[in-house]
Design a protein around this motif. Sequence first.
Motif, PDB file in Angstrom:
ATOM      1  N   GLN A  55      13.575  -2.451   2.686  1.00 20.65           N
ATOM      2  CA  GLN A  55      12.378  -2.903   2.043  1.00 20.65           C
ATOM      3  C   GLN A  55      12.374  -1.897   0.586  1.00 20.65           C
ATOM      4  OE1 GLN A  55       9.645  -4.540   0.747  1.00 20.65           O
ATOM      5  NE2 GLN A  55       8.619  -3.566  -0.237  1.00 20.65           N
ATOM      6  N   ARG A  56      12.854  -0.664   0.658  1.00 17.20           N
ATOM      7  CA  ARG A  56      12.852   0.791  -0.322  1.00 17.20           C
ATOM      8  C   ARG A  56      14.453   0.357  -0.539  1.00 17.20           C
ATOM      9  NH1 ARG A  56      10.604   5.921  -0.861  1.00 17.20           N
ATOM     10  NH2 ARG A  56       9.511   5.123   0.623  1.00 17.20           N
ATOM     11  N   LYS A  57      15.666  -0.409  -0.052  1.00 15.02           N
ATOM     12  CA  LYS A  57      16.702  -0.263  -1.094  1.00 15.02           C
ATOM     13  C   LYS A  57      16.779  -1.619  -2.216  1.00 15.02           C
ATOM     14  CE  LYS A  57      19.736   2.677   0.940  1.00 15.02           C
ATOM     15  NZ  LYS A  57      20.390   3.067  -0.163  1.00 15.02           N
ATOM     16  N   GLY A  58      15.465  -2.590  -1.239  1.00 10.33           N
ATOM     17  CA  GLY A  58      15.398  -3.654  -1.953  1.00 10.33           C
ATOM     18  C   GLY A  58      16.124  -5.313  -1.264  1.00 10.33           C
ATOM     19  N   TRP A  59      16.421  -5.189  -0.097  1.00  9.44           N
ATOM     20  CA  TRP A  59      17.165  -5.968   0.574  1.00  9.44           C
ATOM     21  C   TRP A  59      16.461  -6.922   0.643  1.00  9.44           C
ATOM     22  CZ3 TRP A  59      19.886  -1.890   4.174  1.00  9.44           C
ATOM     23  CH2 TRP A  59      20.628  -1.408   3.230  1.00  9.44           C
ATOM     24  N   ILE A  60      15.094  -6.944   1.382  1.00  6.77           N
ATOM     25  CA  ILE A  60      13.792  -7.506   1.036  1.00  6.77           C
ATOM     26  C   ILE A  60      12.963  -6.962   0.336  1.00  6.77           C
ATOM     27  CG2 ILE A  60      14.429  -8.016   3.918  1.00  6.77           C
ATOM     28  CD1 ILE A  60      12.260  -5.620   5.154  1.00  6.77           C
ATOM     29  N   ASP A  61      12.099  -7.813   0.493  1.00  8.32           N
ATOM     30  CA  ASP A  61      10.443  -8.332   0.287  1.00  8.32           C
ATOM     31  C   ASP A  61       9.565  -8.313   0.603  1.00  8.32           C
ATOM     32  OD1 ASP A  61       8.898  -7.775  -2.438  1.00  8.32           O
ATOM     33  OD2 ASP A  61       9.768  -9.320  -3.375  1.00  8.32           O
ATOM     34  N   LEU A  62       8.813  -7.222   0.873  1.00  7.93           N
ATOM     35  CA  LEU A  62       7.677  -7.664   2.288  1.00  7.93           C
ATOM     36  C   LEU A  62       6.300  -7.710   0.796  1.00  7.93           C
ATOM     37  CD1 LEU A  62       8.325  -5.353   5.323  1.00  7.93           C
ATOM     38  CD2 LEU A  62       8.769  -8.119   4.725  1.00  7.93           C
ATOM     39  N   SER A  63       6.421  -6.869  -0.186  1.00 13.95           N
ATOM     40  CA  SER A  63       4.994  -7.228  -0.883  1.00 13.95           C
ATOM     41  C   SER A  63       4.273  -8.352  -0.947  1.00 13.95           C
ATOM     42  CB  SER A  63       5.189  -6.296  -2.362  1.00 13.95           C
ATOM     43  OG  SER A  63       6.265  -7.825  -3.146  1.00 13.95           O
ATOM     44  N   ASP A  64       2.754  -8.163  -1.037  1.00 13.58           N
ATOM     45  CA  ASP A  64       2.003  -9.480  -1.031  1.00 13.58           C
ATOM     46  C   ASP A  64       2.158 -10.277  -2.827  1.00 13.58           C
ATOM     47  OD1 ASP A  64       0.219 -11.362  -0.789  1.00 13.58           O
ATOM     48  OD2 ASP A  64      -1.326  -9.818  -0.698  1.00 13.58           O
ATOM     49  N   LYS A  65       2.625 -11.440  -2.842  1.00  6.74           N
ATOM     50  CA  LYS A  65       3.004 -11.794  -3.812  1.00  6.74           C
ATOM     51  C   LYS A  65       1.621 -13.314  -4.273  1.00  6.74           C
ATOM     52  CE  LYS A  65       7.245 -11.600  -4.504  1.00  6.74           C
ATOM     53  NZ  LYS A  65       7.456 -10.129  -4.596  1.00  6.74           N
ATOM     54  N   ASN A  66       0.491 -12.938  -2.988  1.00  9.26           N
ATOM     55  CA  ASN A  66      -0.246 -14.011  -3.560  1.00  9.26           C
ATOM     56  C   ASN A  66      -1.953 -12.916  -3.548  1.00  9.26           C
ATOM     57  OD1 ASN A  66      -2.163 -15.310  -3.400  1.00  9.26           O
ATOM     58  ND2 ASN A  66      -2.351 -16.257  -1.540  1.00  9.26           N
ATOM     59  N   LYS A  67      -1.921 -12.188  -4.356  1.00  9.08           N
ATOM     60  CA  LYS A  67      -2.537 -11.583  -4.866  1.00  9.08           C
ATOM     61  C   LYS A  67      -3.935 -11.688  -5.846  1.00  9.08           C
ATOM     62  CE  LYS A  67      -0.074  -7.353  -5.006  1.00  9.08           C
ATOM     63  NZ  LYS A  67       1.091  -6.434  -5.653  1.00  9.08           N
ATOM     64  N   SER A  68      -3.890 -12.937  -6.426  1.00 12.01           N
ATOM     65  CA  SER A  68      -5.072 -13.454  -6.932  1.00 12.01           C
ATOM     66  C   SER A  68      -5.886 -14.195  -5.738  1.00 12.01           C
ATOM     67  CB  SER A  68      -4.431 -14.134  -7.344  1.00 12.01           C
ATOM     68  OG  SER A  68      -4.216 -16.006  -7.415  1.00 12.01           O
ATOM     69  N   SER A  69      -5.689 -14.208  -4.490  1.00 12.30           N
ATOM     70  CA  SER A  69      -6.257 -15.115  -3.888  1.00 12.30           C
ATOM     71  C   SER A  69      -7.077 -13.642  -2.880  1.00 12.30           C
ATOM     72  CB  SER A  69      -6.019 -16.182  -2.488  1.00 12.30           C
ATOM     73  OG  SER A  69      -4.863 -15.374  -1.697  1.00 12.30           O
ATOM     74  N   GLY A  70      -7.940 -13.988  -2.294  1.00 13.10           N
ATOM     75  CA  GLY A  70      -9.189 -13.038  -1.136  1.00 13.10           C
ATOM     76  C   GLY A  70      -8.497 -13.542  -0.290  1.00 13.10           C
ATOM     77  N   GLY A  71      -9.003 -12.651   0.832  1.00 14.63           N
ATOM     78  CA  GLY A  71      -8.684 -12.789   2.375  1.00 14.63           C
ATOM     79  C   GLY A  71      -8.319 -13.591   3.344  1.00 14.63           C
TER      80      GLY A  71
END
Length: 93
Positions: free
Chosen positions: A21-37
């Motif tokens: 994740q830190r090197k940028g090989w994979i992306d685990l960030s939440d892309k769906n921030k606009s919706s609720g839990g």
Amino acid sequence: MDWLIFAALAVALIALAAVAQRKGWIDLSDKNKSSGGGASPMVIGDEVFNPSRYEAAIELDRQTVLPAPAPVPGDGDKGVYQGNVRIELPRDS
């Protein structure tokens, strides 16, 4: 003693994921921030059972981010091709 091997393997996988994740090989960030839990299980369901809708939603998100405006005819090159680039910021009054 067998559980220690599995624990060490789990720790190694978590560390590998953190490094990737830190090197940028994979992306685990939440892309769906606009919706609720409560919407995240629905997104997973769309990704698995209706992939065309999921891909269309990703493409829609991609198209909503606009790049810088394209130059219009009559603006001229403004010295860019000679290596001159001037960025003007609005002045604070």
